[in-house]
Design a protein around this motif. Structure first.
Motif, PDB file in Angstrom:
ATOM      1  N   ARG A 135     -55.904  -0.992  -6.020  1.00 22.35           N
ATOM      2  CA  ARG A 135     -55.502  -0.172  -4.879  1.00 22.35           C
ATOM      3  C   ARG A 135     -55.884  -0.813  -3.548  1.00 22.35           C
ATOM      4  O   ARG A 135     -55.527  -0.296  -2.487  1.00 22.35           O
ATOM      5  N   ALA A 136     -56.621  -1.915  -3.612  1.00 16.88           N
ATOM      6  CA  ALA A 136     -57.008  -2.645  -2.402  1.00 16.88           C
ATOM      7  C   ALA A 136     -56.237  -3.953  -2.284  1.00 16.88           C
ATOM      8  O   ALA A 136     -56.700  -4.916  -1.662  1.00 16.88           O
ATOM      9  N   ALA A 137     -55.043  -3.977  -2.849  1.00 15.47           N
ATOM     10  CA  ALA A 137     -54.248  -5.216  -2.885  1.00 15.47           C
ATOM     11  C   ALA A 137     -53.961  -5.770  -1.500  1.00 15.47           C
ATOM     12  O   ALA A 137     -53.817  -6.984  -1.329  1.00 15.47           O
ATOM     13  N   SER A 138     -53.904  -4.906  -0.500  1.00 17.17           N
ATOM     14  CA  SER A 138     -53.571  -5.373   0.849  1.00 17.17           C
ATOM     15  C   SER A 138     -54.645  -6.270   1.456  1.00 17.17           C
ATOM     16  O   SER A 138     -54.380  -6.966   2.439  1.00 17.17           O
ATOM     17  N   VAL A 139     -55.855  -6.258   0.895  1.00 19.48           N
ATOM     18  CA  VAL A 139     -56.915  -7.131   1.416  1.00 19.48           C
ATOM     19  C   VAL A 139     -57.236  -8.273   0.460  1.00 19.48           C
ATOM     20  O   VAL A 139     -58.166  -9.042   0.703  1.00 19.48           O
ATOM     21  N   HIS A 140     -56.463  -8.402  -0.612  1.00 16.49           N
ATOM     22  CA  HIS A 140     -56.751  -9.450  -1.590  1.00 16.49           C
ATOM     23  C   HIS A 140     -56.618 -10.858  -1.001  1.00 16.49           C
ATOM     24  O   HIS A 140     -57.431 -11.732  -1.301  1.00 16.49           O
ATOM     25  N   ARG A 141     -55.607 -11.061  -0.179  1.00 16.84           N
ATOM     26  CA  ARG A 141     -55.420 -12.404   0.386  1.00 16.84           C
ATOM     27  C   ARG A 141     -56.621 -12.791   1.247  1.00 16.84           C
ATOM     28  O   ARG A 141     -57.139 -13.914   1.164  1.00 16.84           O
ATOM     29  N   GLU A 142     -57.063 -11.857   2.063  1.00 20.34           N
ATOM     30  CA  GLU A 142     -58.234 -12.110   2.916  1.00 20.34           C
ATOM     31  C   GLU A 142     -59.484 -12.325   2.071  1.00 20.34           C
ATOM     32  O   GLU A 142     -60.330 -13.171   2.381  1.00 20.34           O
ATOM     33  N   ALA A 143     -59.600 -11.572   0.971  1.00 19.69           N
ATOM     34  CA  ALA A 143     -60.753 -11.720   0.086  1.00 19.69           C
ATOM     35  C   ALA A 143     -60.756 -13.083  -0.595  1.00 19.69           C
ATOM     36  O   ALA A 143     -61.812 -13.725  -0.726  1.00 19.69           O
ATOM     37  N   ARG A 144     -59.581 -13.532  -1.015  1.00 18.16           N
ATOM     38  CA  ARG A 144     -59.493 -14.859  -1.646  1.00 18.16           C
ATOM     39  C   ARG A 144     -59.874 -15.952  -0.655  1.00 18.16           C
ATOM     40  O   ARG A 144     -60.560 -16.918  -1.006  1.00 18.16           O
ATOM     41  N   ARG A 145     -59.400 -15.808   0.583  1.00 22.49           N
ATOM     42  CA  ARG A 145     -59.708 -16.806   1.610  1.00 22.49           C
ATOM     43  C   ARG A 145     -61.217 -16.854   1.868  1.00 22.49           C
ATOM     44  O   ARG A 145     -61.819 -17.934   1.942  1.00 22.49           O
ATOM     45  N   ALA A 146     -61.832 -15.688   1.982  1.00 25.83           N
ATOM     46  CA  ALA A 146     -63.272 -15.634   2.215  1.00 25.83           C
ATOM     47  C   ALA A 146     -64.027 -16.194   1.028  1.00 25.83           C
ATOM     48  O   ALA A 146     -65.022 -16.933   1.188  1.00 25.83           O
ATOM     49  N   ARG A 147     -63.556 -15.861  -0.157  1.00 25.09           N
ATOM     50  CA  ARG A 147     -64.230 -16.336  -1.367  1.00 25.09           C
ATOM     51  C   ARG A 147     -64.165 -17.854  -1.474  1.00 25.09           C
ATOM     52  O   ARG A 147     -65.153 -18.504  -1.814  1.00 25.09           O
ATOM     53  N   THR A 148     -63.016 -18.422  -1.167  1.00 27.77           N
ATOM     54  CA  THR A 148     -62.865 -19.878  -1.235  1.00 27.77           C
ATOM     55  C   THR A 148     -63.804 -20.571  -0.249  1.00 27.77           C
ATOM     56  O   THR A 148     -64.454 -21.570  -0.578  1.00 27.77           O
TER      57      THR A 148
END
Length: 284
Positions: A133-146
């Protein structure tokens, strides 16, 4: 609400989670050396930072690991390095221990707590990616994680120079967004907000805390027996000696193994997928 509160993990994410668990066999006993502790309810003796615990053996294993609680070292059983120990030992210092190269010991001990903070943030960001349900922040989360993952593989000097408070603040903003999205969709309507609340010893037996905000709440010795904590945000909540017998923690957000280890549960406690039921919990 689904029973787990999260989508099935991909194989890659499962590997990422494995790397965020302590692997003591590939660590130079860093939590037993670098960190201090004081004689108390949690520790049977005093120890200064940088001094090896007297229970640490030559092979970097704990001599009383199976008896830590019985021997008065309960604090050790609720500590989680999130995989920082093996990463500092095997990557930052390339598998050469502080015993083999004593001149690196001080730097190694200083890097360890920095790495632990970064690994903890990686754990929370990995959790975000499992919140459908938080898919809209997944891209930002992946970027931060990387970005953080790359930093954890840098040299000791770069790690010690890292602005961890700023990194943590940026990640926390993202975690808040993910939490709000997930909780709003999972539990519609008004939810309890106990963020940072002092609930020490609170009587919350059978409480409906679905989707509640319990970020940083002090829940030491609180009675949460039979409470419904599905989709509750528990990041940073202090669950030491909290009674969670029969409580439902499925889908609880950002809950860690250390928090479970610190609490008092039983076989009826419903534990989230990916976390282990502590061996010291009582039967029912």
């Amino acid at each position: 609400m689904t029973s787990s509160g999260s989508a099935p993990e991909s194989a890659d994410r499962a590997d990422e989670r494995t790397a965020l668990r302590a692997d003591c066999g590939n660590c130079f006993g860093l939590c037993c050396v670098a960190l201090p502790f004081a004689k108390s309810h949690d520790f049977a003796a005093n120890k200064n930072a940088g001094t090896p615990c007297h229970n640490l053996q030559e092979d970097f294993r704990c001599g009383i690991h199976a008896r830590l609680r019985d021997e008065g070292y309960r604090g050790c059983t609720v500590f989680d390095c999130f995989g920082a120990g093996q990463k500092v030992s095997q990557i930052t210092f390339e598998g050469v221990s502080w015993r083999e190269r004593p001149q690196t010991a001080r730097t190694m001990y200083e890097v360890f707590p920095v790495m632990r903070q970064l690994q903890e943030l990686l754990r929370y960001l990995t959790d975000v990616l499992d919140l459908p349900r938080a898919a809209s922040v997944h891209r930002e989360a992946r970027r931060a994680r990387t970005g953080i993952e790359l930093l954890t593989r840098a040299g000791a000097d770069e790690l010690l120079a890292a602005d961890v408070p700023t990194i943590r603040a940026d990640v926390n903003t993202l975690l808040l967004k993910a939490s709000e999205l997930e909780r709003a969709a999972a539990v519609p309507g008004r939810k309890k907000n106990h963020r940072g609340a002092d609930l020490m010893g609170a009587r919350l037996r059978n409480a409906d805390l679905r989707g509640a905000n319990l970020r940083g709440a002090l829940l030491v010795a609180a009675d949460l027996t039979g409470a419904d904590l599905r989709a509750a945000d528990l990041i940073g909540a202090d669950l030491r000696d909290a009674r969670i017998e029969g409580a439902d923690l499925r889908g609880a957000l950002f809950l860690t193994q250390a928090q479970l280890n610190a609490a008092r549960g039983d076989t009826a406690t419903r534990v989230p997928h990916g976390l282990d039921r502590p061996g010291h919990w009582s039967a029912r």
